[in-house]
Design an enzyme around this catalytic site. Structure first.
Site, mmCIF file in Angstrom:
data_model
loop_
_atom_site.group_PDB
_atom_site.id
_atom_site.type_symbol
_atom_site.label_atom_id
_atom_site.label_comp_id
_atom_site.label_asym_id
_atom_site.label_seq_id
_atom_site.Cartn_x
_atom_site.Cartn_y
_atom_site.Cartn_z
ATOM 1 N N ASP A 299 -11.177 -3.095 -1.105
ATOM 2 C CA ASP A 299 -10.245 -4.209 -0.860
ATOM 3 C C ASP A 299 -10.969 -5.532 -0.618
ATOM 4 O O ASP A 299 -10.490 -6.386 0.126
ATOM 5 C CB ASP A 299 -9.303 -3.912 0.325
ATOM 6 N N LYS B 56 -11.818 -7.431 -5.483
ATOM 7 C CA LYS B 56 -12.388 -7.228 -6.832
ATOM 8 C C LYS B 56 -11.385 -7.618 -7.905
ATOM 9 O O LYS B 56 -11.750 -8.172 -8.940
ATOM 10 C CB LYS B 56 -12.796 -5.755 -7.015
ATOM 11 N N LYS C 202 -9.088 -9.902 -7.944
ATOM 12 C CA LYS C 202 -9.076 -11.358 -8.125
ATOM 13 C C LYS C 202 -10.333 -11.822 -8.874
ATOM 14 O O LYS C 202 -10.266 -12.655 -9.781
ATOM 15 C CB LYS C 202 -8.975 -12.003 -6.743
ATOM 16 N N HIS D 250 -5.361 -2.978 -6.567
ATOM 17 C CA HIS D 250 -5.872 -4.347 -6.736
ATOM 18 C C HIS D 250 -4.693 -5.302 -6.686
ATOM 19 O O HIS D 250 -3.669 -5.040 -7.311
ATOM 20 C CB HIS D 250 -6.468 -4.543 -8.130
ATOM 21 N N THR D 251 -4.877 -6.411 -6.021
ATOM 22 C CA THR D 251 -3.849 -7.450 -6.038
ATOM 23 C C THR D 251 -4.357 -8.623 -6.861
ATOM 24 O O THR D 251 -5.480 -9.075 -6.659
ATOM 25 C CB THR D 251 -3.562 -7.948 -4.610
ATOM 26 N N THR E 4 -2.432 -2.312 -0.416
ATOM 27 C CA THR E 4 -1.621 -2.420 -1.632
ATOM 28 C C THR E 4 -0.930 -1.093 -1.947
ATOM 29 O O THR E 4 0.204 -1.068 -2.414
ATOM 30 C CB THR E 4 -2.536 -2.788 -2.833
HETATM 31 P P1 GTP Z 1 -9.618 -1.878 -4.226
HETATM 32 O O1 GTP Z 1 -9.958 -1.620 -5.643
HETATM 33 O O2 GTP Z 1 -8.434 -1.093 -3.737
HETATM 34 O O3 GTP Z 1 -10.783 -1.696 -3.334
HETATM 35 O O4 GTP Z 1 -9.059 -3.425 -4.032
HETATM 36 P P2 GTP Z 1 -9.551 -4.909 -4.377
HETATM 37 O O5 GTP Z 1 -10.996 -5.087 -4.098
HETATM 38 O O6 GTP Z 1 -9.078 -5.330 -5.714
HETATM 39 O O7 GTP Z 1 -8.790 -5.789 -3.258
HETATM 40 P P3 GTP Z 1 -7.242 -5.876 -2.870
HETATM 41 O O8 GTP Z 1 -6.551 -6.639 -3.931
HETATM 42 O O9 GTP Z 1 -6.698 -4.554 -2.471
HETATM 43 O O10 GTP Z 1 -7.334 -6.717 -1.512
HETATM 44 C C1 GTP Z 1 -7.829 -7.997 -1.420
HETATM 45 C C2 GTP Z 1 -6.748 -8.902 -0.794
HETATM 46 O O11 GTP Z 1 -7.292 -10.189 -0.528
HETATM 47 C C3 GTP Z 1 -5.571 -9.145 -1.739
HETATM 48 O O12 GTP Z 1 -4.406 -9.292 -0.976
HETATM 49 C C4 GTP Z 1 -5.949 -10.462 -2.425
HETATM 50 O O13 GTP Z 1 -4.824 -11.177 -2.895
HETATM 51 C C5 GTP Z 1 -6.624 -11.182 -1.288
HETATM 52 N N1 GTP Z 1 -7.676 -12.153 -1.664
HETATM 53 C C6 GTP Z 1 -8.592 -12.087 -2.666
HETATM 54 N N2 GTP Z 1 -9.413 -13.157 -2.597
HETATM 55 C C7 GTP Z 1 -9.017 -13.887 -1.532
HETATM 56 C C8 GTP Z 1 -9.486 -15.099 -0.929
HETATM 57 O O14 GTP Z 1 -10.453 -15.726 -1.357
HETATM 58 N N3 GTP Z 1 -8.792 -15.552 0.162
HETATM 59 C C9 GTP Z 1 -7.730 -14.899 0.683
HETATM 60 N N4 GTP Z 1 -7.119 -15.422 1.739
HETATM 61 N N5 GTP Z 1 -7.283 -13.739 0.163
HETATM 62 C C10 GTP Z 1 -7.917 -13.259 -0.930
HETATM 63 P P1 IMP Z 2 -8.806 9.033 -0.703
HETATM 64 O O1 IMP Z 2 -9.672 8.338 -1.698
HETATM 65 O O2 IMP Z 2 -7.337 8.805 -0.938
HETATM 66 O O3 IMP Z 2 -9.162 10.480 -0.559
HETATM 67 O O4 IMP Z 2 -9.086 8.375 0.726
HETATM 68 C C1 IMP Z 2 -10.316 8.564 1.401
HETATM 69 C C2 IMP Z 2 -10.676 7.304 2.178
HETATM 70 O O5 IMP Z 2 -10.966 6.231 1.269
HETATM 71 C C3 IMP Z 2 -9.563 6.772 3.080
HETATM 72 O O6 IMP Z 2 -10.164 6.181 4.225
HETATM 73 C C4 IMP Z 2 -8.902 5.690 2.245
HETATM 74 O O7 IMP Z 2 -8.255 4.726 3.025
HETATM 75 C C5 IMP Z 2 -10.117 5.116 1.528
HETATM 76 N N1 IMP Z 2 -9.798 4.494 0.220
HETATM 77 C C6 IMP Z 2 -9.594 5.131 -0.965
HETATM 78 N N2 IMP Z 2 -9.377 4.249 -1.953
HETATM 79 C C7 IMP Z 2 -9.448 3.021 -1.384
HETATM 80 C C8 IMP Z 2 -9.342 1.685 -1.900
HETATM 81 O O8 IMP Z 2 -9.145 1.433 -3.087
HETATM 82 N N3 IMP Z 2 -9.487 0.671 -0.997
HETATM 83 C C9 IMP Z 2 -9.748 0.906 0.305
HETATM 84 N N4 IMP Z 2 -9.870 2.138 0.839
HETATM 85 C C10 IMP Z 2 -9.719 3.178 -0.006
HETATM 86 MG MG MG Z 3 -7.289 -2.516 -2.737
#
Ligand code: GTP
Ligand code: IMP
Ligand code: MG
Length: 336
Positions: free
Chosen positions: A13, A16, A18, A43-44, A249
């Site tokens: 989270d 990535k 973005k 991902h958001t 998400t």
């Molecule tokens: P996984 O693949 O699940 O690990 O997720 P991810 O790395 O794509 O990130 P995810 O979108 O779950 O969470 C990042 C959050 O931060 C989202 O709500 C985004 O919209 C937000 N975000 C990304 N960049 C920024 C930033 O520069 N500032 C702020 N305030 N929010 C951000």
């Molecule tokens: P699982 O992958 O669903 O088995 O979860 C194992 C651990 O990884 C838990 O702590 C989850 O919250 C974490 N996890 C799995 N996928 C993600 C992700 O995409 N973002 C953040 N945490 C994750």
């Molecule tokens: Mg995420």
């Protein structure tokens, strides 16, 4: 022309989605392929006032001219995929490797019913752990065994490596983060696979010599969902006072929030073979930086944070995200 892997440096989270969306718009890849565990990822991506949440489709889908591939190492939940393909309108440009493992209802039920997974580890309940266990036991079904996936099936490594050989721009998208890697994370509080850049490349079928750049994404205030150690975690009250709350998400669980962890960032950059760093959430370090798109307009507080982070990681910070929306970013990659 380059092949770039984008991975998470903390506990997932990091933003990535973005960063991938930005790089895709800036570099115009012909292929965006996703590695990582499966639909446990969320991902958001925010474009203008539209917000998308994706779990199976690569987050680079917001760039309309790339083919989208899901690598053989990724678990596919056919229901989640069908819904996203429909909602996002990506039919015709999304492809699945025929060797992907699949998540069935029984895997989701087992994930949720297991006290160890759902409570001790705090899994996402998406069936990924049990489906990867079946794959390791060599009893799991593959994408090629399901008629409903037939229209998507290709040989992803052939597509991706041909593009690399033709000098096209290729993005390899990771999910999860370093701290929840099965090998390098805080075992047993981890996900069911390694999450490092080498694993993401292997998930997609690209060898180490095919990779030009590894962008590791860190967030200024790391977060963690689920159980497990988090050395820089702050109290719920403190994160509330600082206005840092975030919700997952996939599971909508409240994310645990921590302060910058320089030691973890450096170690994670080492194992990922990081060549460039992206930092998200600079607007959380100093609210005055929200939406800033020029380096010169960053505040002294933000610049001090970035300098310290760069010292910790010992790699250049080339992407600075200043808000969730696609255009809220400073891209310094040309200067390196
Ligand atoms: P996984 O693949 O699940 O690990 O997720 P991810 O790395 O794509 O990130 P995810 O979108 O779950 O969470 C990042 C959050 O931060 C989202 O709500 C985004 O919209 C937000 N975000 C990304 N960049 C920024 C930033 O520069 N500032 C702020 N305030 N929010 C951000
Ligand atoms: P699982 O992958 O669903 O088995 O979860 C194992 C651990 O990884 C838990 O702590 C989850 O919250 C974490 N996890 C799995 N996928 C993600 C992700 O995409 N973002 C953040 N945490 C994750
Ligand atoms: Mg995420």
């Amino acid at each position: 022309m380059t092949c770039t892997v984008i991975v998470g440096g903390f506990f997932g989270d990091e933003g990535k989605g973005k960063i991938v969306a930005h790089i895709a718009h800036a570099d115009e890849p012909t292929i965006i392929a996703r590695g990582g565990v499966g639909p446990n990822a969320g991902h958001t991506v925010q474009v203008g006032d539209k917000e998308y949440g994706v779990r199976m489709v690569p987050s680079g889908f917001v760039y309309p001219d790339a083919r989208l591939c899901i690598g053989a190492g990724v678990l596919v939940d056919p229901r989640v995929l069908a819904r996203e393909v429909d909602v996002l309108g990506v039919k015709g440009r999304i492809f699945v490797d025929r060797r992907c493992g699949v998540i069935e209802e029984k895997h989701i039920a087992a994930d949720k019913a297991s006290v160890h997974l759902s409570q001790k580890i705090g899994s996402t309940g998406t069936g990924c752990g049990p489906a990867n266990a079946d794959r390791v036991m060599r009893v799991g079904r593959l994408a090629q065994d399901l008629p409903e996936l037939k229209e998507y099936l290709i040989d992803v490594p052939v597509e991706v490596n041909t593009a690399i050989d033709n000098d096209e721009v290729v993005l390899l998208e990771g999910t999860q983060g370093f701290g929840i890697s099965l090998y390098y994370g805080s075992y047993p509080f981890v996900t069911s696979k390694d999450t490092s850049a080498s694993q993401i490349a292997a998930d997609i079928g690209v060898g180490p010599t095919g990779i030009d750049d590894v962008v590791v994404v860190f967030k200024a205030y790391p977060t963690r969902v689920g159980e497990g150690p988090f050395s820089t975690e702050m109290s719920h009250e403190q994160s509330g006072e600082l206005g840092l709350q975030e919700f997952g998400t996939v599971t909508h669980r409240e994310r645990r929030i921590g302060c910058w962890d320089g030691e973890m960032a450096r170690y994670s950059a080492m194992i990922n073979g990081c060549t460039q760093v992206a930092i998200t959430g600079i607007d959380k370090v100093d609210k005055a930086c929200f939406g800033v798109t020029e380096y010169e307009k960053l505040t002294p507080k933000a610049l001090a944070f970035l300098r310290a982070a760069e010292d910790d990681i010992n790699r250049p910070i080339t992407l600075i995200s200043t808000g969730p929306e696609l255009s809220q970013i400073i891209d310094l990659r040309d200067e390196f």
